[in-house]
Design a protein around this motif. Structure first.
Motif, short mmCIF file in Angstrom:
data_model
loop_
_atom_site.label_atom_id
_atom_site.label_comp_id
_atom_site.label_asym_id
_atom_site.label_seq_id
_atom_site.Cartn_x
_atom_site.Cartn_y
_atom_site.Cartn_z
N GLN A 38 40.34 -15.41 -39.62
CA GLN A 38 40.85 -16.05 -38.43
C GLN A 38 42.34 -16.37 -38.67
O GLN A 38 42.78 -16.47 -39.82
CB GLN A 38 40.04 -17.31 -38.11
N ASN A 112 28.31 -19.61 -40.51
CA ASN A 112 29.37 -18.66 -40.80
C ASN A 112 30.50 -19.33 -41.56
O ASN A 112 30.65 -20.55 -41.54
CB ASN A 112 29.89 -18.04 -39.50
N PRO A 114 34.00 -20.58 -41.86
CA PRO A 114 34.99 -20.95 -40.84
C PRO A 114 36.30 -20.19 -40.98
O PRO A 114 37.10 -20.18 -40.06
CB PRO A 114 35.22 -22.45 -41.07
N ASN A 118 34.14 -13.26 -36.73
CA ASN A 118 32.71 -12.97 -36.60
C ASN A 118 32.48 -11.60 -35.97
O ASN A 118 33.26 -11.16 -35.12
CB ASN A 118 32.05 -14.04 -35.74
N TYR A 120 29.17 -8.93 -34.57
CA TYR A 120 27.75 -8.98 -34.20
C TYR A 120 26.95 -7.98 -35.04
O TYR A 120 27.13 -6.76 -34.94
CB TYR A 120 27.57 -8.68 -32.71
N ARG A 124 22.92 -11.42 -34.76
CA ARG A 124 23.71 -12.64 -34.62
C ARG A 124 25.17 -12.34 -34.96
O ARG A 124 25.47 -11.32 -35.57
CB ARG A 124 23.18 -13.76 -35.52
N TRP A 125 26.06 -13.22 -34.55
CA TRP A 125 27.47 -13.11 -34.94
C TRP A 125 27.60 -13.60 -36.36
O TRP A 125 27.33 -14.77 -36.64
CB TRP A 125 28.35 -13.91 -33.97
#
Lengths: 375, 375
Positions: A38, A112, A114, A118, A120, A124-125
């Motif tokens: 991220q 997950n 952080p 993410n 799929y 699930r993601w």
């Protein structure tokens, strides 16, 4: 303890120390944030050897384990508390090249990371990490003309809703308003969805780069949800999967929508179907059931075709079968030889050093694309 | 204890029980999974009154708190352990209608809810929950023709990369190859990115529904990253924000790309700019600096215009200013009155019962769209 024995013990301790240090210096300290983090997140990190390092803030946790381990076979990577609030750890060896899904287990709960984006997968993601590959250039974001990835919502009477698909149109599609293009319908695997091929697979960038180098004919790629996640692997698996609902959506609803809304060459000769893993199973089933719709077939870690399954040889322009070298490379190689001996245009491809993961499928698409729609 | 006292105590206990039951029955047990859950996930749930209920698996955790509380002001919702492995809890009252970001704090670490989809806000992918609104119909996925949301990668020399934007084209755009459309450039807020308006904002569905009802002229919407996340609110905030890099990307790179690759009406009269929160600040700054580029201005919870800021009244076709009733409704109302008194076509809109959140901005877009490009 006499002097000789003492010397021996100290020497042993020193040697152990040296040996330990040598083991440590084998891990190069050139870690950088994973390219799939991220924004502004420093962890997870990867080094030039393919080790992955994690760091998680969880001050009062009793246990933090990363699901990612070597070769997909180990029990993951347990983290250790390195400060009052931070847990950290490094994989016990280099990871295989390419994209891997993972998650954390924090005090027994699954969450997950952080720090990571993410993706799929497994219904699930999940967190994703990218281990730089020696051949990563072919799916890199480069300064070349880029195609568009359209999110469409197409009407589906059979499922009584508007369904989502993604449509890759090649660079220049929106400028040159007269050209028409062949279409590859490309399916994800079990537990994934219509986002997988562009997000994890980087299908649009692979195409942009191939087209920029003049290595492939430009074509459209359509990616939709294969309705595969209803299958619970431990409850009957593939044998309990009914292809009909998806086949109806694909053939009676999505293809007509795409042909009406995009500048396609709307005929069998210019339509391909491919899929990875369970998407290969779907491709195999649907192409055999409806040879009038598709002319080019591709199974990516998704099984093989046998000559006797194909009713009309003249309708099949290409059969492509691939997998990772850690999967069952003999299977696809022999299947292609058998098909070739029967006069089919069959090709096998084995991705070296990879298994049932996206690096295998990125490479497969890179090899497949230039073979499509050549006639 | 005599019989009378015993009766009194039992009666009190029963009354307490009744009272407790009454409090509980005030929360209607019609909870359903939030519409923003990951596939097949049962939690989080919402009921018809707007209460949100959470359930998290974390067998060995010591504390699980959901950041979501009433009115964005409370300390969140602490969960309680209800089995050996599950934590659960319900908000202490009904939540406001619409979309809310949230996260979990598990043993002091910040993680997302594994049951919910993620949305980019506060510079990270956060969990999202949808509290059904009385007016949710206007942004629902309906059986109407749908536009496409194109992911584009446009060349940006000023930032030395290919930058991402999303482009909404109205239904029929790809069929009728001659029509040209006006364009609204629509910006997200601080901590968000170019995914926000379609994901959280449902801008594409709002447009699809308005167009299907003949309530708005079809137009293109372009959403890109406003480069706002470099701002750290506690380190100077807006005063330290340099608009120039984004203004260069928007005006010199994105707009030319969109005009070259989409069928736009490429002139000032057919170009609008709007933004929410910090995107409003960007809109305000750029529209005033470059009145030759945009003719319609929209600030959604993003400040106001003053008549004296506008150099050439004749260039401005519309000024739209909105916010939630729990924000500063007098601000936008008075600003619009002042502008109207000076002869501007100015409109204010106040979303009832909402604050600085996406329900305010969804409603604002619904009200704004029909006012755009009318002349």
């Amino acid at each position: 303890m006499n002097r000789n024995l003492l010397t021996l013990v100290i020497t042993s301790l020193l040697l152990t120390g040296v040996s330990y240090a040598q083991t440590n210096t084998q891990i190069l300290e050139d870690f950088k944030p994973s390219s799939l983090n991220q924004p502004d997140q420093q962890y997870p990190q990867v080094n030039s050897q393919g080790y992955a390092r994690f760091q998680i803030l969880a001050p009062k946790a009793q246990s933090v384990v990363v699901s990612l381990g070597l070769g997909g076979t180990s029990g993951g990577t347990p983290l250790k508390k390195i400060t009052d609030s931070l847990w950290a750890g490094t994989t016990s060896g280099p990871m295989e090249e390419g994209f891997h899904y993972y998650h954390l287990t924090v005090d027994g709960g699954v969450f997950n990371d952080p720090g990571a984006l993410n993706f799929y997968g497994s219904t699930r993601w999940e967190s994703g990490i990218e281990i730089p590959a020696h051949d990563q250039d072919f799916y890199a974001l480069k300064d070349v003309p880029h195609g568009h990835v359209h999110q469409i919502l197409f009407p589906s009477k059979s499922t009584n809703t508007s369904r989502r698909a993604f449509v890759y149109t090649p660079p220049g599609y929106d400028k040159d308003k007269s050209s028409r293009y062949p279409v590859l319908y490309l399916q994800h695997g079990w537990g994934e969805d219509e986002t997988a091929w562009a997000n994890q697979g980087r299908a649009n960038l692979i195409m942009d780069n191939l087209i920029a180098e003049g290595k492939t004919k430009p074509f459209i790629i359509v990616m939709t949800y294969g309705m595969t996640n209803v299958i619970r692997p431990r409850a009957g698996g593939l044998r309990s999967f009914d292809i009909k609902p998806f086949q109806t959506v694909l053939l009676d609803e999505l293809i007509p929508y795409v042909d009406a809304n995009f500048r396609t060459v709307a005929n069998q000769a210019n339509r391909a179907m491919g899929g990875l893993s369970m998407g290969g199973f779907e491709t195999h089933t649907i192409t055999l059931a409806r040879p009038d719709v598709f002319s080019h077939y591709a199974l990516l870690s998704g099984g093989t075709y046998k000559p006797e399954e194909i009713k009309d040889k003249s309708k099949v322009k290409l059969i492509f079968m691939s997998c990772g070298s850690f999967e069952n490379p003999d299977g696809v190689t022999k299947a292609a030889e058998t098909l070739k001996a029967q006069g089919f245009n069959a090709v096998s491809y084995v991705s070296q050093g990879t298994r049932h993961e996206f690096q295998t499928w990125r490479r497969s698409l890179q090899v497949l694309a230039p073979m499509l729609f050549k006639n």
